[in-house]
Design a protein around this motif. Structure first.
Motif, PDB file in Angstrom:
ATOM      1  N   SER A  69      80.091  57.543  28.505  1.00 59.23           N
ATOM      2  CA  SER A  69      78.773  58.326  28.311  1.00 59.23           C
ATOM      3  C   SER A  69      77.677  57.446  29.125  1.00 59.23           C
ATOM      4  CB  SER A  69      78.639  58.144  26.714  1.00 59.23           C
ATOM      5  OG  SER A  69      79.545  58.837  26.243  1.00 59.23           O
ATOM      6  N   ASP A  70      76.566  58.220  28.980  1.00 60.43           N
ATOM      7  CA  ASP A  70      75.393  57.613  29.541  1.00 60.43           C
ATOM      8  C   ASP A  70      74.614  56.821  28.187  1.00 60.43           C
ATOM      9  OD1 ASP A  70      75.270  59.047  31.870  1.00 60.43           O
ATOM     10  OD2 ASP A  70      73.593  60.184  31.396  1.00 60.43           O
ATOM     11  N   ILE A  71      74.139  55.549  28.489  1.00 59.34           N
ATOM     12  CA  ILE A  71      73.573  54.812  27.383  1.00 59.34           C
ATOM     13  C   ILE A  71      71.965  54.406  27.899  1.00 59.34           C
ATOM     14  CG2 ILE A  71      73.649  52.746  26.242  1.00 59.34           C
ATOM     15  CD1 ILE A  71      76.626  52.597  26.708  1.00 59.34           C
ATOM     16  N   LEU A  72      71.137  54.644  26.896  1.00 57.52           N
ATOM     17  CA  LEU A  72      69.596  54.150  26.830  1.00 57.52           C
ATOM     18  C   LEU A  72      69.615  52.960  26.151  1.00 57.52           C
ATOM     19  CD1 LEU A  72      67.880  57.318  27.072  1.00 57.52           C
ATOM     20  CD2 LEU A  72      67.963  55.592  29.026  1.00 57.52           C
ATOM     21  N   HIS A  73      69.158  51.918  26.685  1.00 57.03           N
ATOM     22  CA  HIS A  73      68.950  50.668  25.824  1.00 57.03           C
ATOM     23  C   HIS A  73      67.319  50.294  25.792  1.00 57.03           C
ATOM     24  CE1 HIS A  73      72.653  50.154  28.191  1.00 57.03           C
ATOM     25  NE2 HIS A  73      73.022  49.294  27.504  1.00 57.03           N
ATOM     26  N   TYR A  74      67.248  49.934  24.328  1.00 56.47           N
ATOM     27  CA  TYR A  74      65.675  49.489  24.018  1.00 56.47           C
ATOM     28  C   TYR A  74      65.811  48.112  23.700  1.00 56.47           C
ATOM     29  CZ  TYR A  74      65.786  54.627  24.103  1.00 56.47           C
ATOM     30  OH  TYR A  74      65.911  56.099  24.323  1.00 56.47           O
ATOM     31  N   PHE A  75      64.880  47.517  24.168  1.00 56.83           N
ATOM     32  CA  PHE A  75      64.644  46.079  23.804  1.00 56.83           C
ATOM     33  C   PHE A  75      63.741  46.123  22.528  1.00 56.83           C
ATOM     34  CE2 PHE A  75      62.543  41.926  23.808  1.00 56.83           C
ATOM     35  CZ  PHE A  75      63.536  41.120  24.271  1.00 56.83           C
ATOM     36  N   HIS A  76      63.886  44.986  21.544  1.00 54.46           N
ATOM     37  CA  HIS A  76      63.195  45.007  20.530  1.00 54.46           C
ATOM     38  C   HIS A  76      62.473  43.731  20.151  1.00 54.46           C
ATOM     39  CE1 HIS A  76      64.382  48.702  18.670  1.00 54.46           C
ATOM     40  NE2 HIS A  76      65.612  48.737  18.660  1.00 54.46           N
ATOM     41  N   LEU A  77      63.193  42.542  20.316  1.00 54.49           N
ATOM     42  CA  LEU A  77      62.769  41.209  19.912  1.00 54.49           C
ATOM     43  C   LEU A  77      63.768  40.318  20.585  1.00 54.49           C
ATOM     44  CD1 LEU A  77      63.492  40.384  16.783  1.00 54.49           C
ATOM     45  CD2 LEU A  77      62.144  42.269  16.646  1.00 54.49           C
ATOM     46  N   GLY A  78      63.144  39.045  20.461  1.00 59.21           N
ATOM     47  CA  GLY A  78      64.026  37.824  20.909  1.00 59.21           C
ATOM     48  C   GLY A  78      63.944  37.368  22.344  1.00 59.21           C
ATOM     49  N   ASP A  79      64.778  36.741  22.678  1.00 61.17           N
ATOM     50  CA  ASP A  79      64.858  36.397  24.159  1.00 61.17           C
ATOM     51  C   ASP A  79      65.623  37.315  25.028  1.00 61.17           C
ATOM     52  OD1 ASP A  79      64.184  33.747  23.110  1.00 61.17           O
ATOM     53  OD2 ASP A  79      66.392  33.340  22.689  1.00 61.17           O
ATOM     54  N   ALA A 103      56.389  40.227  34.090  1.00 60.50           N
ATOM     55  CA  ALA A 103      57.228  39.590  35.184  1.00 60.50           C
ATOM     56  C   ALA A 103      58.534  40.269  35.482  1.00 60.50           C
ATOM     57  CB  ALA A 103      57.808  38.339  34.314  1.00 60.50           C
ATOM     58  N   GLY A 104      58.595  41.813  35.193  1.00 57.11           N
ATOM     59  CA  GLY A 104      59.373  42.519  35.824  1.00 57.11           C
ATOM     60  C   GLY A 104      60.686  42.835  34.640  1.00 57.11           C
ATOM     61  N   GLN A 105      60.571  42.116  33.634  1.00 54.23           N
ATOM     62  CA  GLN A 105      61.393  42.435  32.701  1.00 54.23           C
ATOM     63  C   GLN A 105      61.133  43.986  32.266  1.00 54.23           C
ATOM     64  OE1 GLN A 105      61.384  39.474  29.372  1.00 54.23           O
ATOM     65  NE2 GLN A 105      61.920  37.963  30.932  1.00 54.23           N
ATOM     66  N   GLN A 106      62.370  44.682  31.731  1.00 52.37           N
ATOM     67  CA  GLN A 106      62.254  46.040  31.352  1.00 52.37           C
ATOM     68  C   GLN A 106      62.497  46.210  29.666  1.00 52.37           C
ATOM     69  OE1 GLN A 106      64.968  48.452  33.702  1.00 52.37           O
ATOM     70  NE2 GLN A 106      64.716  47.231  35.131  1.00 52.37           N
ATOM     71  N   LEU A 107      61.722  47.165  29.130  1.00 46.45           N
ATOM     72  CA  LEU A 107      61.958  47.497  27.823  1.00 46.45           C
ATOM     73  C   LEU A 107      63.102  48.405  27.419  1.00 46.45           C
ATOM     74  CD1 LEU A 107      57.959  47.622  26.916  1.00 46.45           C
ATOM     75  CD2 LEU A 107      59.607  45.822  26.198  1.00 46.45           C
ATOM     76  N   GLN A 108      63.084  49.199  28.642  1.00 48.96           N
ATOM     77  CA  GLN A 108      64.168  50.294  28.654  1.00 48.96           C
ATOM     78  C   GLN A 108      65.010  50.170  29.838  1.00 48.96           C
ATOM     79  OE1 GLN A 108      62.566  54.149  28.095  1.00 48.96           O
ATOM     80  NE2 GLN A 108      61.343  53.835  26.487  1.00 48.96           N
ATOM     81  N   LEU A 109      66.377  50.574  29.508  1.00 49.89           N
ATOM     82  CA  LEU A 109      67.125  50.613  30.632  1.00 49.89           C
ATOM     83  C   LEU A 109      68.250  51.535  30.449  1.00 49.89           C
ATOM     84  CD1 LEU A 109      68.954  49.074  32.975  1.00 49.89           C
ATOM     85  CD2 LEU A 109      69.918  47.574  31.334  1.00 49.89           C
ATOM     86  N   HIS A 110      68.500  52.382  31.452  1.00 53.44           N
ATOM     87  CA  HIS A 110      69.393  53.593  31.673  1.00 53.44           C
ATOM     88  C   HIS A 110      70.737  53.059  32.313  1.00 53.44           C
ATOM     89  CE1 HIS A 110      71.055  57.276  33.430  1.00 53.44           C
ATOM     90  NE2 HIS A 110      71.299  57.256  32.275  1.00 53.44           N
ATOM     91  N   VAL A 111      71.710  53.236  31.608  1.00 50.63           N
ATOM     92  CA  VAL A 111      73.036  52.861  32.440  1.00 50.63           C
ATOM     93  C   VAL A 111      73.760  54.165  32.314  1.00 50.63           C
ATOM     94  CG1 VAL A 111      75.126  51.389  32.530  1.00 50.63           C
ATOM     95  CG2 VAL A 111      73.020  50.316  31.658  1.00 50.63           C
ATOM     96  N   PRO A 112      73.978  54.815  33.473  1.00 52.83           N
ATOM     97  CA  PRO A 112      74.820  56.128  33.742  1.00 52.83           C
ATOM     98  C   PRO A 112      76.415  55.713  33.033  1.00 52.83           C
ATOM     99  CG  PRO A 112      73.600  55.781  35.456  1.00 52.83           C
ATOM    100  CD  PRO A 112      73.493  54.498  34.746  1.00 52.83           C
ATOM    101  N   GLY A 113      76.872  56.667  32.696  1.00 47.10           N
ATOM    102  CA  GLY A 113      78.451  56.700  32.356  1.00 47.10           C
ATOM    103  C   GLY A 113      79.065  56.323  33.661  1.00 47.10           C
ATOM    104  N   GLY A 114      80.063  55.665  33.681  1.00 46.32           N
ATOM    105  CA  GLY A 114      80.953  55.470  34.941  1.00 46.32           C
ATOM    106  C   GLY A 114      80.572  53.958  35.495  1.00 46.32           C
ATOM    107  N   PHE A 115      79.687  53.272  34.808  1.00 42.15           N
ATOM    108  CA  PHE A 115      79.441  51.906  35.431  1.00 42.15           C
ATOM    109  C   PHE A 115      80.094  50.764  34.541  1.00 42.15           C
ATOM    110  CE2 PHE A 115      75.029  52.219  37.623  1.00 42.15           C
ATOM    111  CZ  PHE A 115      75.457  53.564  37.944  1.00 42.15           C
ATOM    112  N   TRP A 116      80.577  49.738  35.301  1.00 39.56           N
ATOM    113  CA  TRP A 116      80.901  48.380  34.576  1.00 39.56           C
ATOM    114  C   TRP A 116      79.782  47.876  34.076  1.00 39.56           C
ATOM    115  CZ3 TRP A 116      85.623  47.487  32.479  1.00 39.56           C
ATOM    116  CH2 TRP A 116      86.802  48.152  33.045  1.00 39.56           C
TER     117      TRP A 116
END
Length: 171
Positions: A69-79, A103-116
């Motif tokens: 499956s496709d996964i959307l990641h959302y950063f909340h807090l911490g390191d 500095a280029g860090q992402q708050l959201q990240l999409h990882v399509p299904g089919g990736f390691w």
């Protein structure tokens, strides 16, 4: 009055997290059970599911694994958390989720299904990194494969050192 400091242990307790098979801690927070199930080639799945996912100094690595499956990641807090993605064509992509967007860090990240995919907590002042994931079609353990160190290094020998760092030695 000072607010209570946020620590990995009080996040685990407050969010009612449990150990995840890939490393870190999690809890499912949502599944679209008010909608009809989605028919996939592997059987019925929820349209979407969501979890909290926490990496800590004691459990700093989310081992390489493969999701359909496709996964959307959302950063909340911490390191910040570093993600290593091996694309279907064998190329490697490294991204960092965190709050320092300048500095280029992402708050959201999409990882399509089919990736390691693997993740690791980067050193910082908090000792934890908390994200959420939204998965569509909804997550089912039957759709996930944990990375086998021997098989992954045979398939991607150019990433041997990274794979050895981000998998368990189960041979």
């Amino acid at each position: 009055m000072n607010p209570r400091p946020i620590t990995a242990s009080n996040l685990i307790a407050t969010l009612d997290l449990e150990p995840h098979v890939e490393g870190g801690f999690f809890r499912r927070t949502y599944q679209a059970d008010h909608r009809d199930m989605l028919e996939t080639t592997d059987g019925p799945r929820y349209l979407m599911t969501s979890i909290y996912y926490l990496l800590t100094e004691e459990s700093p690595v989310g081992q390489f694994h493969f999701n359909h499956s496709d996964i959307l990641h959302y950063f909340h807090l911490g390191d910040a958390i570093e993600y290593s993605l091996i694309h279907a064509d064998g190329s490697l992509q490294t991204l960092i989720m965190g709050s320092d967007v300048l500095a280029g860090q992402q708050l959201q990240l999409h990882v399509p299904g089919g990736f390691w995919k693997a993740s690791r907590l980067l050193s910082g002042e908090h000792g934890f990194g908390l994200i959420s994931e939204a998965v569509s079609p909804g997550f089912d353990f039957a759709d996930m494969e944990m990375g086998n160190r021997r098989k992954l290094t045979a398939r991607y020998p150019q990433y041997r050192a990274l794979i050895e760092k981000l998998t368990r030695d189960e041979d």
